[in-house]
Design a protein around this motif. Sequence first.
Motif, PDB file in Angstrom:
ATOM      1  N   SER A 111      -2.653  17.797 -17.744  1.00 46.71           N
ATOM      2  CA  SER A 111      -1.905  18.955 -18.238  1.00 46.71           C
ATOM      3  C   SER A 111      -2.589  19.510 -19.479  1.00 46.71           C
ATOM      4  CB  SER A 111      -0.466  18.554 -18.589  1.00 46.71           C
ATOM      5  OG  SER A 111       0.223  18.075 -17.451  1.00 46.71           O
ATOM      6  N   ILE A 113      -3.930  23.475 -21.769  1.00 49.58           N
ATOM      7  CA  ILE A 113      -4.217  24.906 -21.819  1.00 49.58           C
ATOM      8  C   ILE A 113      -5.600  25.120 -21.206  1.00 49.58           C
ATOM      9  CG2 ILE A 113      -4.450  26.939 -23.272  1.00 49.58           C
ATOM     10  CD1 ILE A 113      -1.643  25.700 -23.224  1.00 49.58           C
ATOM     11  N   GLN A 162      -1.069  27.613 -19.538  1.00 47.93           N
ATOM     12  CA  GLN A 162      -0.788  26.185 -19.412  1.00 47.93           C
ATOM     13  C   GLN A 162      -0.657  25.830 -17.941  1.00 47.93           C
ATOM     14  OE1 GLN A 162       2.449  24.554 -21.734  1.00 47.93           O
ATOM     15  NE2 GLN A 162       2.725  22.826 -20.350  1.00 47.93           N
ATOM     16  N   ASN A 164      -0.017  22.311 -15.585  1.00 49.52           N
ATOM     17  CA  ASN A 164       0.349  20.906 -15.640  1.00 49.52           C
ATOM     18  C   ASN A 164      -0.392  20.095 -14.587  1.00 49.52           C
ATOM     19  OD1 ASN A 164       2.168  21.386 -17.763  1.00 49.52           O
ATOM     20  ND2 ASN A 164       3.818  21.868 -16.322  1.00 49.52           N
ATOM     21  N   ILE A 200      -2.609  18.613 -23.109  1.00 51.18           N
ATOM     22  CA  ILE A 200      -1.241  18.462 -23.575  1.00 51.18           C
ATOM     23  C   ILE A 200      -0.677  17.174 -22.990  1.00 51.18           C
ATOM     24  CG2 ILE A 200       1.097  19.419 -23.546  1.00 51.18           C
ATOM     25  CD1 ILE A 200      -0.139  22.178 -23.319  1.00 51.18           C
TER      26      ILE A 200
END
Length: 202
Positions: A111, A113, A162, A164, A200
């Motif tokens: 996950s 950006i 973003q 995931n 992330i």
Amino acid sequence: MELYSRRFFLALFFIAINKTLAYNDVSNTSSECKERLDYLEKQVAKLTNVVKNLEHHQDKRDIEQPVAFTAYIDANAAHIGINQAIPYNRVASNIGGGFNQNTHVFTAPVSGIYLFTFVISEYSEAEMVAKLVVDGQNVVDAITNPVAPGHDQQGVNSAAIQVNKGQAVWVVNYFRNDISIRSDENYRFASFSGVLIKEIII
């Protein structure tokens, strides 16, 4: 990291003990022992939190991995239908192994950006519209509309979004059927790229 954390914990623990013993003369009374025990327990709790935080940040650094890919079309592609994935079938780079050149789909290994860029190159007279999608949901579009036969035109777009872990990203043709794309091994006009900017932890 675990070995250093234990050594750090023990060093601070003994410092706390020595500080406590130097605070007053050693007393055998139960009340003084209890006060010192309470103080040590609080110090141990604080040091435990420090070690956990250090280990957490180390784990995050260990998890991070580079992800980047660039794919292109190595021969002119014809008869591309509506809702068909643009056939980026040759890989120039595939760090992290997220892009599948057979399905022309990138699946996020982590996950984070991401920055994606895609290029379409039309060599017929027909208008072509393509879009970048995440799990089938439109993100951005690109268009080519050559004005005459032999008039090449490229459509380009980018998106920083973003994505995931496990989500799929690809480029799909829509609006017109039976589209042709100009691109080959020497002139890689049509390409699809992506790079992980920031991971992330979810």
